[in-house]
Design an enzyme around this catalytic site. Structure first.
Site, PDB file in Angstrom:
ATOM      1  N   GLN A 210       1.250 -62.235  -8.121  1.00 41.36           N
ATOM      2  CA  GLN A 210       0.746 -63.419  -8.832  1.00 41.36           C
ATOM      3  C   GLN A 210      -0.201 -64.253  -7.984  1.00 41.36           C
ATOM      4  O   GLN A 210      -0.706 -65.273  -8.457  1.00 41.36           O
ATOM      5  CB  GLN A 210       1.914 -64.300  -9.302  1.00 41.36           C
ATOM      6  CG  GLN A 210       2.848 -63.626 -10.286  1.00 41.36           C
ATOM      7  CD  GLN A 210       2.190 -63.293 -11.612  1.00 41.36           C
ATOM      8  OE1 GLN A 210       1.101 -63.773 -11.933  1.00 41.36           O
ATOM      9  NE2 GLN A 210       2.830 -62.438 -12.394  1.00 41.36           N
ATOM     10  N   CYS A 372      11.375 -60.832 -16.020  1.00 45.93           N
ATOM     11  CA  CYS A 372      11.835 -59.994 -14.892  1.00 45.93           C
ATOM     12  C   CYS A 372      12.381 -60.832 -13.738  1.00 45.93           C
ATOM     13  O   CYS A 372      12.290 -60.444 -12.575  1.00 45.93           O
ATOM     14  CB  CYS A 372      10.747 -59.064 -14.380  1.00 45.93           C
ATOM     15  SG  CYS A 372      10.342 -57.747 -15.530  1.00 45.93           S
TER      16      CYS A 372
END
Lengths: 414, 138
Positions: A210, A372
């Site tokens: 990310q 997740c």
């Protein structure tokens, strides 16, 4: 947080590079706010993939013929380009092309961890890890008898650094930390964690899935021993991830997969392996994807990672401010001006999956679920959350559409 | 633009906001729980059978989760009352979707069928056909 002194992005020009943004969903314009899951792919990258198959397609490293030579050079140079993108001065030898972040992390666990760890050793990670690393290191601990410890988060979604210093000891062999949380949006002080880990002789793996798409990355400034990320979250195609590793570490590790492409000399009795990075790229590798990822790096760098970061921060702060103006919305993670380009939240009385279904009627794509990070959701005391995540082509107007769509859901469930 | 999704017609919202037969029964003939891990939906179905050990006399549900899973459970309690275990066993996905009266998007079907699966598995445990602790729809 960096001040946005940089010239702002020409969003209209950028959007024209992404034809998918012109499509409609449920007869309304698509508002794509699921970039933390996967980003859209700009035309230059799509053209690179198509162009490769139209003009160059060939297997690499095996053929003498022209196409194979061209494909091999492009594929090799793609490693150099990605190395440059993340500040790896060692070049291609420190950049392994994988399938995705998950596979990159699994290579570290299998090729390094299974050899290096034993029952007296500790793995330190955090409460906010993605399953890609959490599950992998949980399994590594189980197989080697090593202990796994989780650095706790505070009420604002920051890592408790005092707890990190307690957890990391001389028994710690690996510290695995996510650079930017895909759920909280927290940007972790990875260079500081790296220093603590190295003072105790531990290696550091940074999950950059990310962060690499959204901010300038310098793996050497972080002093990460390993850095893992995916192509499809940064304007590249699916099917390619990257594992950066310090050269001497990668050299000391055994291969992860065996077969063609990673060998020099093979007899019936034994095999000598190729140099880095090919030692870790057995079989026909991700040729088109690798070349396309290099193009994605070109695309992002031409716009400027600092400007992309500033745009993401500005948009996220705007979304955070708008969402937090409603009493019935709970937002998880750090304050508006200090987060990665995403906001996870819940609307009181509306399950995240219902919310996602309803805003989809407005053409808005957001994530709903546990992203997740099931253990983190347990820690937060929630089963699921909704998540809006932004990228270089998103606009304030799109945030406004999301807010209106949420209001529709609110009225429906009132 | 219309208010809300086709998936969220009045009946679904009504059953979600005002669930029927919600709670636990005191002396159920059988009680079973299940979850849909992707959504975090949980459902418990309590069933009381008539003296014939075949006819469903009373049903209650409890649980937590999205509107589709909870409304489906609420509607199912009404539908099951008076049915036999054989009738219950014959229910399938299409019956549940018909009961809900709306188009369920593919990603949400597992929410919709959770209560049905829990009731069916509970019945099968009762009759000794299967041995499981909990039901999952994925």
């Amino acid at each position: 947080m960096k001040a946005s002194t940089t010239e702002s992005l020409d969003i209209e020009a950028i959007r024209s590079d992404f034809p998918i943004l012109q499509r409609e969903v449920n007869e309304t314009p698509l508002v794509y706010l699921d970039n933390a899951a996967t980003s859209q792919t700009p035309e230059p990258v799509v053209e690179t993939i198509a162009g490769y198959y139209r003009h160059t397609n060939s297997n690499v490293e095996r053929g003498i013929h022209q196409l194979s030579q061209e494909a091999s050079i492009a594929y090799e140079e793609a490693h150099d380009r990605v190395a440059e993108f993340i500040g790896a001065t060692g070049g291609r030898e420190e950049v392994i092309f994988t399938k995705n972040t998950t596979e990159s992390i699994n290579i570290v666990a299998a090729a390094w961890g299974l050899e290096a760890l034993g029952p007296d050793d500790e793995i330190v990670t955090t409460q906010m890890e993605h399953h890609s690393s959490l599950v992998t290191f949980q399994q590594l601990a189980e197989r080697t008898g090593a202990t796994i410890k989780f650095v706790e988060i505070d009420d604002d979604g920051y890592l408790d650094m005092d707890h990190a210093r307690e957890c990391i000891t001389d028994d710690t062999k690996l510290v695995s930390v996510v650079h930017a949380s895909n759920t909280l949006g927290t940007i972790n002080p990875v260079a500081e964690i790296s220093e603590i880990a190295h003072n105790h002789g531990a290696l550091v793996l940074v999950d950059g899935a990310q962060s690499a798409p959204h901010q300038p990355i310098d793996v050497e400034a972080i002093d990460a021993d390993f850095f893992a990320f995916s192509g499809h979250k940064m304007c590249g195609p699916t099917g390619i991830g990257v594992l950066y590793g310090k050269r001497e570490l990668l050299e000391s590790m055994q291969p992860y997969l065996y077969g063609g492409g990673m060998v020099r000399k093979v007899t019936y009795e034994e095999t000598t392996f190729e140099e880095l990075p090919w030692k870790f790229e057995a079989g026909t590798p991700v040729i088109a994807q690798g070349i396309a990822l290099a193009k994605a790096c070109d695309y992002l760098d031409a716009i400027g990672m600092e400007r992309i970061e500033a745009h993401g921060q500005e948009l996220t702060a705007y979304a955070h401010d708008r969402l937090s103006s409603f009493d019935d919305i709970e937002i998880y993670g750090p304050p508006a001006d200090d987060r990665a380009g995403l906001v996870s939240f819940n609307v009181d009385g509306v399950h995240a999956h219902d919310l996602s279904s309803i805003v989809n009627d407005h053409g808005v794509a957001i994530r709903a679920g546990d992203h997740c990070t099931q253990p983190l959701h347990d820690t937060l005391g929630i089963a699921a959350s909704a998540r809006a995540s932004f990228y270089l082509y998103n606009t304030r107007e799109e945030v406004d559409v999301l807010i209106e769509a949420i209001d529709d859901a609110r009225q429906l469930f009132a | 633009m219309g208010l809300g999704s086709d998936m969220y017609r009045q009946q679904i919202l009504d059953h979600y906001k005002n669930p029927r037969n919600y709670g636990e029964l005191e002396d159920p003939t059988f009680s079973h729980t299940g979850e849909n891990p992707t959504c975090g939906d949980t459902i418990q179905m309590d069933v009381v059978l008539a003296d014939d050990d075949e006819t469903i006399e009373r049903v209650a549900f409890s649980g937590d989760g999205c509107a589709i899973s909870q409304a489906s459970a609420s509607l199912l309690t009404e539908m099951l009352t008076g049915m036999t275990l054989e009738d219950l066993d014959e229910l399938d996905r299409d019956d549940v979707i018909e009961m809900l009266g709306v188009d369920i998007s593919p990603m949400r079907v597992k929410c919709a069928v959770l209560a049905e699966k829990v009731a069916q598995d509970g019945a099968k445990i009762h009759t000794g056909e299967i041995e499981i602790d909990s039901t999952k729809t994925e």
